[in-house]
Design a protein around this motif. Structure first.
Motif, mmCIF file in Angstrom:
data_model
loop_
_atom_site.group_PDB
_atom_site.id
_atom_site.type_symbol
_atom_site.label_atom_id
_atom_site.label_comp_id
_atom_site.label_asym_id
_atom_site.label_seq_id
_atom_site.Cartn_x
_atom_site.Cartn_y
_atom_site.Cartn_z
ATOM 1 N N ASP A 147 33.406 71.360 22.995
ATOM 2 C CA ASP A 147 33.824 71.736 24.347
ATOM 3 C C ASP A 147 35.125 72.543 24.312
ATOM 4 O O ASP A 147 36.139 72.152 24.863
ATOM 5 N N ALA A 148 35.055 73.687 23.603
ATOM 6 C CA ALA A 148 36.180 74.632 23.520
ATOM 7 C C ALA A 148 37.413 74.004 22.870
ATOM 8 O O ALA A 148 38.538 74.096 23.385
ATOM 9 N N SER A 149 37.208 73.389 21.713
ATOM 10 C CA SER A 149 38.334 72.803 20.975
ATOM 11 C C SER A 149 39.345 73.876 20.582
ATOM 12 O O SER A 149 38.989 75.016 20.287
ATOM 13 N N ARG A 150 40.615 73.464 20.535
ATOM 14 C CA ARG A 150 41.694 74.393 20.166
ATOM 15 C C ARG A 150 42.290 74.073 18.801
ATOM 16 O O ARG A 150 43.240 74.730 18.380
ATOM 17 N N ASP A 151 41.728 73.062 18.125
ATOM 18 C CA ASP A 151 42.213 72.728 16.796
ATOM 19 C C ASP A 151 41.206 73.216 15.749
ATOM 20 O O ASP A 151 40.493 74.192 15.972
ATOM 21 N N MET A 180 32.389 67.162 21.088
ATOM 22 C CA MET A 180 33.706 67.088 20.483
ATOM 23 C C MET A 180 34.682 67.973 21.250
ATOM 24 O O MET A 180 34.331 69.068 21.669
ATOM 25 N N TYR A 181 35.897 67.456 21.409
ATOM 26 C CA TYR A 181 36.981 68.259 21.950
ATOM 27 C C TYR A 181 38.253 67.886 21.185
ATOM 28 O O TYR A 181 38.747 66.763 21.300
ATOM 29 N N ASN A 182 38.729 68.808 20.377
ATOM 30 C CA ASN A 182 39.905 68.580 19.536
ATOM 31 C C ASN A 182 39.740 67.318 18.681
ATOM 32 O O ASN A 182 40.565 66.399 18.728
ATOM 33 N N GLU A 183 38.677 67.277 17.912
ATOM 34 C CA GLU A 183 38.348 66.106 17.086
ATOM 35 C C GLU A 183 38.330 66.463 15.601
ATOM 36 O O GLU A 183 37.455 66.046 14.853
ATOM 37 N N GLU A 184 39.316 67.232 15.145
ATOM 38 C CA GLU A 184 39.304 67.684 13.760
ATOM 39 C C GLU A 184 39.368 66.520 12.762
ATOM 40 O O GLU A 184 38.772 66.584 11.683
ATOM 41 N N THR A 185 40.060 65.462 13.105
ATOM 42 C CA THR A 185 40.117 64.302 12.206
ATOM 43 C C THR A 185 38.800 63.546 12.214
ATOM 44 O O THR A 185 38.245 63.211 11.164
ATOM 45 N N VAL A 194 16.216 60.846 20.967
ATOM 46 C CA VAL A 194 17.547 61.416 21.178
ATOM 47 C C VAL A 194 18.558 60.271 21.208
ATOM 48 O O VAL A 194 18.432 59.339 22.012
ATOM 49 N N PHE A 195 19.537 60.336 20.334
ATOM 50 C CA PHE A 195 20.651 59.384 20.338
ATOM 51 C C PHE A 195 21.925 60.160 20.600
ATOM 52 O O PHE A 195 22.181 61.169 19.945
ATOM 53 N N TYR A 196 22.701 59.727 21.580
ATOM 54 C CA TYR A 196 23.971 60.429 21.768
ATOM 55 C C TYR A 196 25.143 59.454 21.726
ATOM 56 O O TYR A 196 25.030 58.297 22.115
ATOM 57 N N THR A 197 26.243 59.975 21.206
ATOM 58 C CA THR A 197 27.435 59.164 21.051
ATOM 59 C C THR A 197 28.655 60.077 21.044
ATOM 60 O O THR A 197 28.533 61.302 20.997
ATOM 61 N N ASP A 198 29.825 59.475 21.085
ATOM 62 C CA ASP A 198 31.073 60.233 21.057
ATOM 63 C C ASP A 198 31.504 60.488 19.616
ATOM 64 O O ASP A 198 31.054 59.824 18.682
ATOM 65 N N ALA A 199 32.421 61.417 19.444
ATOM 66 C CA ALA A 199 32.850 61.836 18.107
ATOM 67 C C ALA A 199 33.856 60.887 17.469
ATOM 68 O O ALA A 199 34.172 61.038 16.295
#
Length: 232
Positions: A33-37, A1-6, A80-85
């Motif tokens: 990954d160092a989110s800023r939100d 996740m990167y800035n994925e607060e929603t 292992v399953f990987y996906t995007d946020a």
């Protein structure tokens, strides 16, 4: 996740419901990954309520490839399953695909309808063709973030990964092929991102990806670990 607060408040409970219907012995590893939100406090709140959710943080933004490598180093379960946020699929499909892992070391999805802009479509077509020409990789949708891999296969390739860009997906599949693991493809209905902004698909990302493909291809000894016999 990167800035994925929603998206964090959508993907985590959705994954929880699906995984609980399959097994109680699961984990959700969130690589931030160092989110800023407010992504981190939101994930921490979920983790307090469910110890099977674990947050792994980067102190500075390292990119997509580094995030996947961190995730692979952190997982503990057999599959292992990987996906995007950004919730790119209906996770209920895991009910059908996870049982197939008994006979398949790796299952990778391909999008039935990509919903791409012309630029992303062009990038994708050129990228998949390039990997086929350079590495003989015959996968329809290399970068789709729907991949299930047995952990023993992940353990075989995770220390070999070097990519920082989206080429990490291609590098994973090339390494699986070199190591003799069969790859099965699976059709998946794709859901375009509804919230937040993607940091992929830019000209800068395209150039970084091409540079990493070149470096990987010419890396000394890059082909020395080819294993001809397939693994199951």
């Amino acid at each position: 996740m990167y800035n994925e607060e929603t998206n964090a408040g959508i993907v985590l409970p959705t994954l929880q419901r699906t995984l609980q219907s399959l097994t109680e012995d699961y984990e959700i590893v969130v690589v931030d990954d160092a989110s800023r939100d407010r992504t981190v406090p939101l994930v921490e709140d979920y983790a307090r309520r469910d110890p099977r959710i674990r947050l792994v943080r980067h102190e500075k933004n390292l990119g997509y490839g580094a995030s996947l490598r961190t995730g692979f180093l952190s997982v503990t379960k057999e599959i292992v399953f990987y996906t995007d946020a950004d919730v790119p699929i209906d996770f209920e499909i895991l009910r059908s695909v996870v049982p197939l892992m008994e006979e398949n070391p790796a299952i990778v999805g391909y999008r039935l309808d990509r919903h791409d802009t012309w630029r992303r479509w062009l990038f994708s077509q050129a990228y998949n063709l390039l990997l086929r020409l350079l590495f003989g990789l015959r996968v329809r949708d290399v970068n789709f973030s729907f991949k299930l891999i047995r952990k023993r296969a992940v353990d075989d390739f995770k220390s070999r990964l070097r990519s920082k860009s989206v080429f990490i997906d291609g590098e994973i599949l090339v390494q699986l092929t070199r190591l003799g693991y069969a790859i099965r493809e699976w059709p998946v209905e794709y859901r375009p991102r509804k919230f937040g902004l993607s940091t992929l698909g830019t000209w800068r990302q395209a150039w970084m990806t091409l540079t990493e493909i070149r470096d990987f291809y010419f890396r000394r000894g890059a082909w020395s670990d080819l294993i001809p016999s397939p693994k199951q």
